[in-house]
Design an enzyme around this catalytic site. Structure first.
Site, PDB file in Angstrom:
ATOM      1  CD  GLU A  17      48.002  69.903  48.216  1.00 38.84           C
ATOM      2  OE1 GLU A  17      48.817  70.349  49.027  1.00 38.84           O
ATOM      3  OE2 GLU A  17      48.341  69.343  47.157  1.00 38.84           O
TER       4      GLU A  17
ATOM      5  CB  CYS B  74      37.645  69.203  44.144  1.00 35.49           C
ATOM      6  SG  CYS B  74      38.488  68.818  45.663  1.00 35.49           S
TER       7      CYS B  74
ATOM      8  CE  LYS C 188      40.290  60.838  41.738  1.00 42.29           C
ATOM      9  NZ  LYS C 188      41.362  61.749  41.460  1.00 42.29           N
TER      10      LYS C 188
END
Ligand code: UDX
Length: 429
Positions: free
Chosen positions: A151, A260, A320
């Site tokens: 993904e 991530c 973010k």
């Protein structure tokens, strides 16, 4: 098609909801009873634009349901997506115990052919281990396929990214598995890249590591720009028009965070080493990223001089914009260091305050940027939220003790800021 999604984190929940929206019947499973019971009440545990509305719609039209039982999901579904967490271990490797547990449970509940698809980010060769685990736990000799379907969604635009992927990667070892996955993704009309399972696994780690490299590269360039008086924003613009380089992921700043990039970079380094290759470039990418936070703190120190007793106003805490995620947010290290030096911290974030409170202590959390600015010795920008880009700078200037803004995300124009009378410092210009 009838699909199951195991794990309702960012990836699992978004995947489940979006697969339901494109016409499949999806059952989402998690072993967290509380999470499932709140999902059943249409409440999502994260801030992600559009996700809650789509969830409600698909629960209502019975395309989407939730359960704590893998057994129920395996019985009802032909394809099972594994979307459980692969958190980092002390040594940087990925902890694959959730994948193993889920794979063996799936195997024990199987009563006929199933396609088991790994969507979690995993090191290369995990597919082989999943296949081995399933074989070992099957009650009788049943046919099955394992596939890798990484993904690429970003937090904050997860729904948009899922519906508009640059590509769908499917790693398979049989035509049957390929056809099933093609059928599932047909409504997206997206480019589909078919590979073997190992290549698909590497595509994910290599993509995230490459993007992290791009960010560290521009951050390294920003250091050169600062030393010689060039403007990294202009440099990035000039580089980005070259289609081979591209404009995105060239924003210099305080470096990448989130769950991530740091974790996938570590895991890719770890697996490379395990396979006998020293991927030193990635070590350097990591080092540049860490140094950006240190450079930024030094800018604050150089501007404020003595830190003890000063009040620093922070705008933006999330790693973010458009997310409430605080995992590996640069704000954590930066604020901890400023506090260690004796500074008092006031902070505002449009969405991440609740999650920040669990991690960052002794902070005065404010309701808006103006409350943060009031009587602070300087203002520090850590996340480029739209709301922060749009602050009334004249009002801010009046509220601050000294008109100092130190911007870790380059959201304002230095010449404009000077005109307004600010002492304005940013990254690489
Ligand atoms: C990333 C990948 O983009 C996505 O494909 C993958 O599936 C998961 O990891 P995400 O972590 O949600 O997504 O955020 P992303 O938008 O990629 O930003 C990651 C970090 O890099 C943020 O901390 C961001 O501030 C930073 N960043 C990004 C920069 O510092 N400069 C840039 O130019 C771009």
């Amino acid at each position: 098609m009838k699909l199951a999604v195991i794990g309702t984190g960012y990836v699992g929940l978004t995947t489940g909801v979006c697969l339901a929206e494109i016409g499949h019947t999806v059952i989402c499973v998690d072993n967290d009873i509380q999470k499932i019971s709140s999902l059943k009440k249409n409440k999502i545990p994260i801030y992600e634009p559009d996700l809650e509305e789509l969830l409600k719609k698909n629960v209502k039209n019975k395309h989407l349901s939730f359960s704590t039982s893998i057994k129920e999901a395996v019985k009802k579904s032909e394809v099972i997506f594994i979307c459980v967490g692969t958190p980092p271990r002390e040594d940087g490797s990925a902890d694959l115990s959730y994948i193993e547990t889920v794979a063996s449970e799936i195997a024990r509940d199987m009563d006929g052919y199933r396609l088991i698809v790994d969507k979690s980010t995993v090191p290369v060769e995990t597919g082989e281990k999943v296949e081995m685990t399933i074989k070992r736990n099957l009650k009788k000799n049943l046919p099955f396929d394992v596939a890798s379907n990484p993904e690429f969604l970003r937090e904050g635009s997860a729904v948009y990214d899922t519906f508009n992927p640059d590509r769908v990667v499917i790693g398979v070892s049989s035509k049957k598995a390929e056809n099933i996955l093609r059928e599932i993704y047909k409504p997206l009309n997206s480019k589909i890249v078919v590979t073997d399972i190992k290549s698909a696994e590497i595509i994910k780690h290599a993509s995230n590591s490459f993007l992290a490299t791009k960010i560290s590269f521009i951050n390294a360039v920003s250091n050169i720009c600062e030393r010689c008086g060039a403007d990294v924003e202009k440099v990035a613009e000039g580089m980005g028009f070259d289609k081979r380089i591209g404009k995105t992921f060239l924003n210099a700043g305080i470096g990448f965070g989130g769950f991530c990039f740091p974790k996938d970079l570590e895991a890719f380094l770890w697996i490379s080493q395990k396979l006998g290759y020293q991927f030193d470039l990635l070590k350097n990418v990591k080092e540049i990223n860490e140094n950006q936070k240190k450079n930024f703190i030094k800018k604050i120190e150089d501007t404020l001089w003595v830190m003890k007793g000063k009040t620093i106003g922070i705008l933006g805490l999330a790693f973010k914009p458009n997310t409430d995620d605080m995992r590996f947010a640069p704000s954590i290290d930066i604020i901890n260091k400023l506090q260690a030096e004796g500074a008092k911290i006031k902070a505002y974030d449009p969405k991440a305050v609740e999650k920040a409170k669990e991690i960052l202590k002794n902070i005065i959390y404010c309701k808006n940027p103006y409350e943060v600015a009031k009587n602070s010795d300087c203002l520090v920008i850590l996340t480029e939220w739209d709301e922060i880009r749009k602050i009334d700078l004249r009002k801010i200037k009046k509220l601050l003790k000294h008109p100092i803004i130190i911007d870790g995300r380059n959201i304002f124009e230095p010449t404009e800021m000077e005109k307004l009378g600010f002492i304005y410092k940013s990254m690489g210009r």
